[in-house]
Design a protein around this motif. Structure first.
Motif, PDB file in Angstrom:
ATOM      1  N   CYS A 135       4.245   4.053  19.826  1.00 46.93           N
ATOM      2  CA  CYS A 135       4.141   4.490  18.624  1.00 46.93           C
ATOM      3  C   CYS A 135       2.879   4.549  17.830  1.00 46.93           C
ATOM      4  O   CYS A 135       1.933   3.862  18.642  1.00 46.93           O
ATOM      5  N   GLN A 137       1.390   2.914  15.785  1.00 46.73           N
ATOM      6  CA  GLN A 137       1.035   1.539  15.486  1.00 46.73           C
ATOM      7  C   GLN A 137       0.556   0.727  16.750  1.00 46.73           C
ATOM      8  O   GLN A 137       0.537  -0.339  16.771  1.00 46.73           O
ATOM      9  N   CYS A 165       9.981  -2.811  13.889  1.00 50.96           N
ATOM     10  CA  CYS A 165       9.906  -1.678  13.136  1.00 50.96           C
ATOM     11  C   CYS A 165      10.359  -2.239  11.643  1.00 50.96           C
ATOM     12  O   CYS A 165       9.679  -1.758  10.664  1.00 50.96           O
ATOM     13  N   CYS A 168       6.997  -3.430  10.127  1.00 55.47           N
ATOM     14  CA  CYS A 168       5.997  -2.591  10.247  1.00 55.47           C
ATOM     15  C   CYS A 168       5.484  -2.133   8.936  1.00 55.47           C
ATOM     16  O   CYS A 168       6.286  -1.625   8.118  1.00 55.47           O
ATOM     17  N   CYS A 174       7.516   6.571   9.127  1.00 49.19           N
ATOM     18  CA  CYS A 174       8.373   6.481  10.376  1.00 49.19           C
ATOM     19  C   CYS A 174       9.961   6.717  10.514  1.00 49.19           C
ATOM     20  O   CYS A 174      10.314   7.404  11.180  1.00 49.19           O
TER      21      CYS A 174
HETATM   22  S1  SF4 Z   1       8.262   1.800  12.428  1.00 43.68           S
HETATM   23 FE1  SF4 Z   1       6.141   1.112  12.850  1.00 43.68          FE
HETATM   24  S2  SF4 Z   1       6.378  -0.006  14.492  1.00 43.68           S
HETATM   25 FE2  SF4 Z   1       8.190   1.040  14.486  1.00 43.68          FE
HETATM   26  S3  SF4 Z   1       8.026   2.798  15.780  1.00 43.68           S
HETATM   27 FE3  SF4 Z   1       7.545   3.616  13.531  1.00 43.68          FE
HETATM   28  S4  SF4 Z   1       5.002   3.044  13.554  1.00 43.68           S
HETATM   29 FE4  SF4 Z   1       5.978   1.997  15.338  1.00 43.68          FE
END
Ligand code: SF4
Length: 281
Positions: A135, A137, A165, A168, A174
């Motif tokens: 992802c 991140q 997540c 996060c 996201c």
């Molecule tokens: S919520 Fe954050 S850690 Fe989870 S997939 Fe999205 S960017 Fe990545």
């Protein structure tokens, strides 16, 4: 009841089927025309495909290309309306015939793709060999599940660890899921990349200027309708209707060749009076 594709709609022609395009309804067939669009050359019809009206446009793409290849008329770039394109067709055209199928593909329907700053699928790195996605991140997926979508096409569902997540700092960009991690559903390898490339390409000015050439086919359909009554079949059955369509295409080609030899220029696209007011003088 049999499947709707098999319903007989006319007592006079058992092969005729019901068709609908936007607000137009009809019983009969659908004709697909392919023509050349080289600058300074006559635009000639190179393929005619006649199908039952109920069929979707993209069901004809593969056969149109196969016939063009068989007759040594295959283009290197095949410009088509949105209805004739899919990720699978883009890939198949390239792999089977080295034809670049060019047409607008559907945009990513996710809320992330419509929200500035949000992470849509294009922002995830996918390692198809290792079956892992990363992802924005830098977190890696924890699940990879090959599945079929509602059309029976292969897709892969990719999941991320809920613990990562939920903690996060950019989660709001996201995922909206309350208790689970981000989930991605991508088309199978190859198709996903083909779709991403096509989506990026259709944003460019080069694509827009190249794709403008496709509009010529609308003039061809209009010419067929006005000069040869292309919208009406005079015969019963698909085979005879196809023969009529081929005859109209031949007549159109002859007329275009004569016009070209007589140096009669192609008609330009007609604009409404209101549009003309907005165009530069
Ligand atoms: S919520 Fe954050 S850690 Fe989870 S997939 Fe999205 S960017 Fe990545």
């Amino acid at each position: 009841m049999p499947p709707v594709r098999q319903w007989i709609r006319s007592p006079f022609d058992p092969e005729a089927r019901y068709g609908r395009k936007r607000d137009i309804h009809w019983v009969g067939y659908k004709v697909h025309l392919t023509e050349t669009c080289d600058e300074e050359k006559p635009h000639l019809i190179t393929q005619v495909e006649t199908r039952p009206a109920i069929e979707q446009d993209n069901e004809a793409t593969a056969e149109i290309q196969e016939e063009l290849v068989k007759n040594q008329l295959a283009p290197s770039q095949h410009l088509v309306d949105a209805g004739y394109v899919s990720a699978k067709l883009i890939l198949d055209s390239q792999e089977k015939h080295a034809i670049d199928l060019i047409g607008p593909v559907h945009v990513d329907p996710s809320w992330q793709s419509r929200t500035p700053g949000a992470f849509d699928a294009s922002q995830f790195q996918v390692d198809w060999q290792a079956q892992l996605a990363t992802c924005p991140q830098g977190q890696q997926s924890n699940g990879w599940y090959p599945q079929k979508d509602s059309q029976g096409e292969p897709v892969v569902r990719i999941t991320f660890d809920p613990k990562t997540c939920l903690a996060c700092p950019v989660r709001s960009q996201c995922s909206k899921a309350k208790n689970t991690g981000r989930t991605l559903v991508l088309r199978a390898e190859g198709r996903h990349q083909a779709l991403q490339v096509a989506r990026e390409r259709q944003q460019t000015d080069d694509f827009k200027s190249l794709y403008r050439k496709r509009s010529g086919i609308e003039g061809t359909l209009s010419q067929g309708i006005r000069s040869s009554d292309l919208r009406r079949t005079r015969y019963v059955g698909q085979a005879k209707t196809h023969l009529q369509n081929v005859a109209i295409a031949v007549a159109t080609n002859i007329k275009r060749l004569i016009d070209w030899l007589n140096e009669i220029p192609l008609a330009s696209t007609r604009h409404s009076r209101f549009t003309l007011l907005l165009l530069p003088a």
